[in-house]
Motif scaffolding. Sequence first.
Motif, PDB file in Angstrom:
ATOM      1  N   GLY A 111       0.871  -1.346  -0.023  1.00 19.07           N
ATOM      2  CA  GLY A 111       0.179  -0.025   0.076  1.00 19.07           C
ATOM      3  C   GLY A 111       0.989   1.221   0.023  1.00 19.07           C
ATOM      4  N   ALA A 112       2.254   1.279  -0.052  1.00 16.18           N
ATOM      5  CA  ALA A 112       3.186   2.318   0.176  1.00 16.18           C
ATOM      6  C   ALA A 112       3.103   2.891  -0.994  1.00 16.18           C
ATOM      7  CB  ALA A 112       4.399   1.993   0.639  1.00 16.18           C
ATOM      8  N   GLY A 113       2.877   2.181  -2.211  1.00 17.52           N
ATOM      9  CA  GLY A 113       2.910   2.899  -3.742  1.00 17.52           C
ATOM     10  C   GLY A 113       4.150   2.255  -4.441  1.00 17.52           C
ATOM     11  N   LYS A 114       4.357   1.250  -4.312  1.00 16.26           N
ATOM     12  CA  LYS A 114       5.537   0.316  -4.888  1.00 16.26           C
ATOM     13  C   LYS A 114       5.098   0.194  -6.383  1.00 16.26           C
ATOM     14  CE  LYS A 114       5.726  -3.195  -2.578  1.00 16.26           C
ATOM     15  NZ  LYS A 114       4.649  -3.035  -1.316  1.00 16.26           N
ATOM     16  N   THR A 115       3.895  -0.332  -6.587  1.00 19.31           N
ATOM     17  CA  THR A 115       3.973  -0.787  -7.977  1.00 19.31           C
ATOM     18  C   THR A 115       3.485   0.558  -8.764  1.00 19.31           C
ATOM     19  OG1 THR A 115       2.639  -2.451  -7.021  1.00 19.31           O
ATOM     20  CG2 THR A 115       1.862  -2.252  -9.330  1.00 19.31           C
ATOM     21  N   THR A 116       2.663   1.590  -8.272  1.00 21.74           N
ATOM     22  CA  THR A 116       2.501   2.875  -8.759  1.00 21.74           C
ATOM     23  C   THR A 116       3.719   3.629  -9.315  1.00 21.74           C
ATOM     24  OG1 THR A 116       0.423   2.970  -7.489  1.00 21.74           O
ATOM     25  CG2 THR A 116       1.287   5.037  -8.618  1.00 21.74           C
ATOM     26  N   LYS A 120       5.514   4.987 -12.794  1.00 23.25           N
ATOM     27  CA  LYS A 120       5.738   6.276 -12.828  1.00 23.25           C
ATOM     28  C   LYS A 120       7.404   6.319 -13.210  1.00 23.25           C
ATOM     29  CE  LYS A 120       2.663   8.216  -9.190  1.00 23.25           C
ATOM     30  NZ  LYS A 120       3.106   8.815  -7.895  1.00 23.25           N
ATOM     31  N   ARG A 141      -0.142 -11.574  -4.228  1.00 19.38           N
ATOM     32  CA  ARG A 141      -1.265 -11.025  -4.529  1.00 19.38           C
ATOM     33  C   ARG A 141      -1.465 -10.975  -6.117  1.00 19.38           C
ATOM     34  NH1 ARG A 141      -1.878  -5.522  -2.595  1.00 19.38           N
ATOM     35  NH2 ARG A 141       0.084  -5.241  -3.254  1.00 19.38           N
ATOM     36  N   GLN A 147      -1.808  -5.353 -11.692  1.00 18.54           N
ATOM     37  CA  GLN A 147      -1.682  -3.914 -11.600  1.00 18.54           C
ATOM     38  C   GLN A 147      -0.450  -3.424 -12.274  1.00 18.54           C
ATOM     39  OE1 GLN A 147      -1.638  -2.857  -7.596  1.00 18.54           O
ATOM     40  NE2 GLN A 147      -1.313  -0.472  -8.126  1.00 18.54           N
ATOM     41  N   LYS A 253       2.676  10.177  -1.640  1.00 17.46           N
ATOM     42  CA  LYS A 253       1.467  10.693  -1.370  1.00 17.46           C
ATOM     43  C   LYS A 253       1.611  11.921  -0.516  1.00 17.46           C
ATOM     44  CE  LYS A 253      -0.271   5.789  -0.831  1.00 17.46           C
ATOM     45  NZ  LYS A 253      -0.980   4.895  -0.178  1.00 17.46           N
ATOM     46  N   ASP A 255       0.942  14.606  -1.953  1.00 16.26           N
ATOM     47  CA  ASP A 255      -0.060  15.306  -2.640  1.00 16.26           C
ATOM     48  C   ASP A 255      -1.311  15.417  -1.624  1.00 16.26           C
ATOM     49  OD1 ASP A 255      -0.137  12.710  -3.248  1.00 16.26           O
ATOM     50  OD2 ASP A 255      -2.085  13.249  -4.240  1.00 16.26           O
ATOM     51  N   GLY A 278       6.287  11.336  -4.534  1.00 17.57           N
ATOM     52  CA  GLY A 278       4.951  11.018  -5.366  1.00 17.57           C
ATOM     53  C   GLY A 278       4.074  12.040  -5.087  1.00 17.57           C
ATOM     54  N   GLY A 280       0.735  12.081  -6.439  1.00 20.35           N
ATOM     55  CA  GLY A 280      -0.748  11.710  -6.960  1.00 20.35           C
ATOM     56  C   GLY A 280      -0.660  10.229  -7.735  1.00 20.35           C
ATOM     57  N   GLU A 281      -1.879   9.965  -8.069  1.00 19.14           N
ATOM     58  CA  GLU A 281      -1.749   8.599  -8.719  1.00 19.14           C
ATOM     59  C   GLU A 281      -1.640   8.360 -10.120  1.00 19.14           C
ATOM     60  OE1 GLU A 281      -5.120   6.227  -6.422  1.00 19.14           O
ATOM     61  OE2 GLU A 281      -5.831   8.310  -6.343  1.00 19.14           O
TER      62      GLU A 281
HETATM   63  P1  GDP Z   1       1.848  -0.969  -3.368  1.00 24.10           P
HETATM   64  O1  GDP Z   1       1.079  -2.074  -2.667  1.00 24.10           O
HETATM   65  O2  GDP Z   1       3.229  -0.567  -2.420  1.00 24.10           O
HETATM   66  O3  GDP Z   1       2.426  -1.688  -4.602  1.00 24.10           O
HETATM   67  O4  GDP Z   1       1.054   0.216  -3.597  1.00 24.10           O
HETATM   68  P2  GDP Z   1       0.384   0.582  -4.890  1.00 24.10           P
HETATM   69  O5  GDP Z   1       1.170   1.103  -5.707  1.00 24.10           O
HETATM   70  O6  GDP Z   1      -0.623  -0.479  -5.221  1.00 24.10           O
HETATM   71  O7  GDP Z   1      -0.342   2.069  -4.387  1.00 24.10           O
HETATM   72  C1  GDP Z   1      -1.660   1.940  -3.155  1.00 24.10           C
HETATM   73  C2  GDP Z   1      -2.244   3.042  -3.600  1.00 24.10           C
HETATM   74  O8  GDP Z   1      -1.832   4.443  -3.187  1.00 24.10           O
HETATM   75  C3  GDP Z   1      -2.950   3.021  -4.642  1.00 24.10           C
HETATM   76  O9  GDP Z   1      -4.675   3.233  -4.742  1.00 24.10           O
HETATM   77  C4  GDP Z   1      -2.152   4.098  -5.551  1.00 24.10           C
HETATM   78  O10 GDP Z   1      -2.929   4.735  -6.699  1.00 24.10           O
HETATM   79  C5  GDP Z   1      -2.149   5.089  -4.212  1.00 24.10           C
HETATM   80  N1  GDP Z   1      -0.640   5.933  -4.517  1.00 24.10           N
HETATM   81  C6  GDP Z   1       0.578   5.441  -4.917  1.00 24.10           C
HETATM   82  N2  GDP Z   1       1.240   6.809  -5.081  1.00 24.10           N
HETATM   83  C7  GDP Z   1       0.441   7.721  -4.743  1.00 24.10           C
HETATM   84  C8  GDP Z   1       0.909   9.330  -4.470  1.00 24.10           C
HETATM   85  O11 GDP Z   1       2.057   9.786  -4.793  1.00 24.10           O
HETATM   86  N3  GDP Z   1      -0.206  10.066  -4.055  1.00 24.10           N
HETATM   87  C9  GDP Z   1      -1.502   9.694  -4.052  1.00 24.10           C
HETATM   88  N4  GDP Z   1      -2.235  10.483  -3.715  1.00 24.10           N
HETATM   89  N5  GDP Z   1      -1.519   8.143  -4.094  1.00 24.10           N
HETATM   90  C10 GDP Z   1      -0.803   7.388  -4.310  1.00 24.10           C
END
Ligand code: GDP
Length: 300
Positions: A111-116, A120, A141, A147, A253, A255, A278, A280-281
Amino acid sequence: LVRLRARLSRSQSVFGKGLLSVLSRDHLDEDAWEEIEDSLISADVGVEATQALVERLRERVRVLGTRTVAEVRQQLAEELTAALEPGMDRSLRTAPHDGRPAVVLVVGVNGAGKTTTCGKVARVLIADGRTVLLGAADTFRAAAAEQLATWGERVGAETVRGPEGGDPASVAFDAVKRGIDTGIDTVLIDTAGRLQNKVGLMDELGKVKRVVEKHGPVDETLLILDATTGQNGLEQARVFTDVVDVTGVVLTKLDGTAKGGIVIAVQNKLGIPVKLVGLGEGPDDLAPFEPAAFVEALLG
Ligand code: GDP
């Protein structure tokens, strides 16, 4: 900077406002210094870093006989910038070398944003003319690999995936091998982050690293931290810095409701450069981290 300032202005220029009310007083008495401390702590700078910062600022104000609001603001800006260690190398090692792709491991809690962030970063590299391959080493998962593959399609990168529940290290190995065989510039490996099982996670990450290193050294290990988790996120970060040599932090996050001071706490507690933020999404919501510009945005 303008974009960063706009994004931060919603919640983070807390010190800006707090500070101005303090600085409009005739002189900086004890209460005023306490207010400055409180505003830094509530902005997530962290207690230790705040105390060190305020002590240096007080000393400067005393020695220099600072009087005006503008001067104190300037001095605080300088101290904050110094706390962010502006001399640190924040460049990303993503260029191919020795006839093989650069390998980037992406770690952090779920949930930290690794995949996103993988998506990016791939986007930025591809826009720069590089070829990128994504490795979906979060095999626990199904949604995670899905994703990542979606990001791959979106930005124009191939994704190497394994069977669901398969061995993450073997996917990582295959991804790097495929990258070498197809002459890719950069391989980004997305890993799992199930913190509930620390021992398992450490074993798994350690194994991913060792197996990837059979192809050559890992060039960059990025720890993804969710800025909205504040000081708790920092405690979790230690688990990762203990297992893999983290070379850079990506703070996601920023933002949202996160308080920007967390960047200073990260730098202070982990001593690892924040390389990217980061915002935004979306695919373009990633920015290199620039201490001076960041402090300007933070002070509003
Ligand atoms: P992972 O489990 O670490 O791979 O996390 P994900 O990449 O799946 O991100 C988890 C959630 O955080 C998703 O809904 C993303 O869209 C959101 N997210 C990731 N980076 C950011 C960011 O910089 N800003 C915002 N607002 N949301 C983000």
